[in-house]
Motif scaffolding. Structure first.
Motif, PDB file in Angstrom:
ATOM      1  N   LEU A 145      -1.950  -6.485   6.172  1.00  0.00           N
ATOM      2  CA  LEU A 145      -1.211  -5.850   7.271  1.00  0.00           C
ATOM      3  C   LEU A 145      -1.530  -6.531   8.604  1.00  0.00           C
ATOM      4  N   SER A 146      -0.514  -6.664   9.448  1.00  0.00           N
ATOM      5  CA  SER A 146      -0.746  -7.255  10.776  1.00  0.00           C
ATOM      6  C   SER A 146      -1.495  -6.255  11.656  1.00  0.00           C
ATOM      7  N   ALA A 147      -2.090  -6.770  12.740  1.00  0.00           N
ATOM      8  CA  ALA A 147      -2.839  -5.903  13.660  1.00  0.00           C
ATOM      9  C   ALA A 147      -1.920  -4.830  14.238  1.00  0.00           C
ATOM     10  N   ALA A 148      -0.674  -5.213  14.527  1.00  0.00           N
ATOM     11  CA  ALA A 148       0.271  -4.253  15.122  1.00  0.00           C
ATOM     12  C   ALA A 148       0.572  -3.119  14.151  1.00  0.00           C
ATOM     13  N   VAL A 149       0.777  -3.464  12.887  1.00  0.00           N
ATOM     14  CA  VAL A 149       1.073  -2.430  11.872  1.00  0.00           C
ATOM     15  C   VAL A 149      -0.147  -1.528  11.698  1.00  0.00           C
ATOM     16  N   LYS A 150      -1.335  -2.145  11.705  1.00  0.00           N
ATOM     17  CA  LYS A 150      -2.566  -1.338  11.553  1.00  0.00           C
ATOM     18  C   LYS A 150      -2.680  -0.336  12.707  1.00  0.00           C
ATOM     19  N   GLU A 151      -2.345  -0.783  13.942  1.00  0.00           N
ATOM     20  CA  GLU A 151      -2.392   0.119  15.104  1.00  0.00           C
ATOM     21  C   GLU A 151      -1.426   1.285  14.910  1.00  0.00           C
ATOM     22  N   ASP A 152      -0.230   0.976  14.389  1.00  0.00           N
ATOM     23  CA  ASP A 152       0.774   2.037  14.150  1.00  0.00           C
ATOM     24  C   ASP A 152       0.242   3.051  13.145  1.00  0.00           C
ATOM     25  N   TYR A 153      -0.388   2.551  12.087  1.00  0.00           N
ATOM     26  CA  TYR A 153      -0.923   3.449  11.048  1.00  0.00           C
ATOM     27  C   TYR A 153      -2.064   4.304  11.620  1.00  0.00           C
ATOM     28  N   LEU A 154      -2.935   3.637  12.415  1.00  0.00           N
ATOM     29  CA  LEU A 154      -4.088   4.369  12.986  1.00  0.00           C
ATOM     30  C   LEU A 154      -3.622   5.561  13.823  1.00  0.00           C
ATOM     31  N   ALA A 155      -2.502   5.353  14.528  1.00  0.00           N
ATOM     32  CA  ALA A 155      -1.984   6.421  15.403  1.00  0.00           C
ATOM     33  C   ALA A 155      -1.557   7.642  14.591  1.00  0.00           C
ATOM     34  N   LEU A 156      -1.287   7.435  13.305  1.00  0.00           N
ATOM     35  CA  LEU A 156      -0.840   8.558  12.454  1.00  0.00           C
ATOM     36  C   LEU A 156      -2.006   9.340  11.855  1.00  0.00           C
ATOM     37  N   ILE A 157      -3.213   8.769  11.953  1.00  0.00           N
ATOM     38  CA  ILE A 157      -4.371   9.384  11.291  1.00  0.00           C
ATOM     39  C   ILE A 157      -5.136  10.247  12.294  1.00  0.00           C
ATOM     40  N   PRO A 158      -5.151  11.575  12.097  1.00  0.00           N
ATOM     41  CA  PRO A 158      -5.848  12.442  13.051  1.00  0.00           C
ATOM     42  C   PRO A 158      -7.291  12.004  13.292  1.00  0.00           C
ATOM     43  N   ASP A 159      -7.990  11.508  12.280  1.00  0.00           N
ATOM     44  CA  ASP A 159      -9.384  11.086  12.471  1.00  0.00           C
ATOM     45  C   ASP A 159      -9.497   9.753  13.214  1.00  0.00           C
ATOM     46  N   ARG A 160      -8.347   9.082  13.462  1.00  0.00           N
ATOM     47  CA  ARG A 160      -8.300   7.818  14.218  1.00  0.00           C
ATOM     48  C   ARG A 160      -9.202   6.729  13.650  1.00  0.00           C
ATOM     49  N   ARG A 161      -9.341   6.702  12.351  1.00  0.00           N
ATOM     50  CA  ARG A 161     -10.057   5.574  11.723  1.00  0.00           C
ATOM     51  C   ARG A 161      -9.542   5.419  10.301  1.00  0.00           C
ATOM     52  N   PHE A 162      -9.650   4.189   9.801  1.00  0.00           N
ATOM     53  CA  PHE A 162      -9.369   3.969   8.394  1.00  0.00           C
ATOM     54  C   PHE A 162     -10.571   4.437   7.590  1.00  0.00           C
ATOM     55  N   GLY A 163     -10.333   4.862   6.350  1.00  0.00           N
ATOM     56  CA  GLY A 163     -11.435   5.290   5.502  1.00  0.00           C
ATOM     57  C   GLY A 163     -12.210   4.102   4.965  1.00  0.00           C
ATOM     58  N   GLN A 164     -13.421   4.361   4.488  1.00  0.00           N
ATOM     59  CA  GLN A 164     -14.241   3.338   3.844  1.00  0.00           C
ATOM     60  C   GLN A 164     -14.236   3.597   2.336  1.00  0.00           C
ATOM     61  N   ALA A 165     -14.478   2.546   1.576  1.00  0.00           N
ATOM     62  CA  ALA A 165     -14.494   2.695   0.110  1.00  0.00           C
ATOM     63  C   ALA A 165     -15.482   3.788  -0.315  1.00  0.00           C
ATOM     64  N   GLU A 166     -16.572   3.923   0.463  1.00  0.00           N
ATOM     65  CA  GLU A 166     -17.594   4.931   0.130  1.00  0.00           C
ATOM     66  C   GLU A 166     -17.041   6.347   0.256  1.00  0.00           C
ATOM     67  N   ASP A 167     -16.059   6.555   1.145  1.00  0.00           N
ATOM     68  CA  ASP A 167     -15.447   7.889   1.277  1.00  0.00           C
ATOM     69  C   ASP A 167     -14.777   8.287  -0.042  1.00  0.00           C
ATOM     70  N   ILE A 168     -14.154   7.322  -0.691  1.00  0.00           N
ATOM     71  CA  ILE A 168     -13.483   7.605  -1.965  1.00  0.00           C
ATOM     72  C   ILE A 168     -14.532   7.743  -3.074  1.00  0.00           C
ATOM     73  N   ALA A 169     -15.545   6.877  -3.034  1.00  0.00           N
ATOM     74  CA  ALA A 169     -16.601   6.939  -4.059  1.00  0.00           C
ATOM     75  C   ALA A 169     -17.274   8.313  -4.058  1.00  0.00           C
ATOM     76  N   ASN A 170     -17.515   8.851  -2.872  1.00  0.00           N
ATOM     77  CA  ASN A 170     -18.163  10.175  -2.803  1.00  0.00           C
ATOM     78  C   ASN A 170     -17.274  11.260  -3.408  1.00  0.00           C
ATOM     79  N   ALA A 171     -15.967  11.173  -3.153  1.00  0.00           N
ATOM     80  CA  ALA A 171     -15.036  12.171  -3.706  1.00  0.00           C
ATOM     81  C   ALA A 171     -14.992  12.076  -5.232  1.00  0.00           C
ATOM     82  N   VAL A 172     -14.940  10.842  -5.740  1.00  0.00           N
ATOM     83  CA  VAL A 172     -14.901  10.635  -7.195  1.00  0.00           C
ATOM     84  C   VAL A 172     -16.193  11.152  -7.834  1.00  0.00           C
ATOM     85  N   HIS A 173     -17.310  10.806  -7.197  1.00  0.00           N
ATOM     86  CA  HIS A 173     -18.611  11.209  -7.730  1.00  0.00           C
ATOM     87  C   HIS A 173     -18.693  12.737  -7.814  1.00  0.00           C
TER      88      HIS A 173
END
Ligand SMILES: NC(=O)c1ccc[n+]([C@@H]2O[C@H](COP(=O)([O-])OP(=O)(O)OC[C@H]3O[C@@H](n4cnc5c(N)ncnc54)[C@H](OP(=O)(O)O)[C@@H]3O)[C@@H](O)[C@H]2O)c1
Length: 246
Positions: free
Chosen positions: A195-223
């Protein structure tokens, strides 16, 4: 063998690697599925084996091949005699608008993300049925819920994974096998690299937490979903997206 026996598909990078490392940190034995022997893949396998001696079982298979999957679970059965947790993580996207989408792009995403999840779940469930216990966690995506333009194949595959997980939960409950799904939002792995930086900025604006998740966030949920703490959670989809779809 007292340690939990876990198989994670697509486990040499990104979310799959984080899931494998989460279970290894917990003392589990992990079958680390990889589909190639590229140098960077072998380097990860060697590192995991070095850091967790005797608890890493590399298993090579392209999960879109039913024959490969069957052989992989034969190897797991031969090594461990059974399986406690199956995590169906391997997947990929090949985005384009539906009218421009090639048959190959359609098939390769459905074959890996949906049919691969079916093939691995089926083989894992036979091992778990024999011992009358187990947990399966399937990685879906928020795309299954939001159905974005440009992702007809991926959204259909991941929505299929959700429906499949619920059906399987109903079928396997009597064997004391739970089946759940995790739907990640935007997670910082190689999948987002395109994804381009501009598209990433657009996506970030849609996320209330204002950050992308980390792989560990998913690992904890799976665990968690695979753990006894989730013993009354079955046929559920846990969305992990920083509030994106709230
Ligand atoms: N990152 C996100 O934002 C996000 C969001 C929602 C859902 N997800 C889902 O989360 C899962 C992991 O994604 P990721 O971001 O970690 O992706 P990634 O960094 O691209 O890693 C995907 C992994 O799956 C493996 N894989 C792909 N096709 C395979 C096949 N046919 N057989 C065996 N292994 C195969 C890859 O192996 P190779 O190294 O051989 O390619 C790689 O190890 C996927 O199911 C994805 O759809 C990701």
């Amino acid at each position: 063998m007292n340690a939990r026996r876990v198989c994670v598909t697509g486990a040499t990078r990104g979310i799959g690697l984080a899931i494998a490392e989460r279970f290894l940190a917990d003392g589990a034995c992990v079958a680390v599925n990889h589909r190639s022997d590229r140098p960077e893949v072998l380097a990860v396998l060697h590192r995991l084996e070095r850091e967790h001696p005797g608890r890493v079982l590399p298993v090579r298979a392209d999960i879109s091949s039913f024959d490969d999957v069957k052989r992989m679970f034969q190897e797991i059965k031969a090594a461990w005699g059974g399986l406690d947790v199956q995590v169906n993580n391997a997947g990929h996207a090949e985005d384009s608008y539906a009218l421009m989408m090639s048959e190959d792009a359609w098939r390769s995403v459905i074959d890996t993300d949906l049919s691969g999840t079916f093939a691995c779940s089926k083989q894992a469930a036979w091992l778990m049925a024999a011992q009358k216990s187990g947990a399966i966690v399937n990685i879906s995506s928020v795309s299954a819920i939001t159905s974005p333009a440009g992702q007809a194949n991926y959204a259909a595959a991941k929505a299929g994974v959700l429906a499949f997980s619920k059906t399987l939960a109903k079928e396997l409950a009597r064997m004391n096998i739970r089946v759940n799904a995790v739907a990640p939002g935007f997670i910082e792995t190689e999948m987002l690299d395109g994804l381009s930086a501009a598209v990433k900025e657009d996506y970030l604006a849609l996320i209330p937490d204002r950050r992308f998740g980390q792989a560990e966030d998913i690992a904890n949920a799976v665990h968690f979903l695979a753990s006894p703490a989730a013993s009354y959670i079955n046929g559920h989809c846990l969305v992990v997206d920083g509030g994106l779809t709230a």
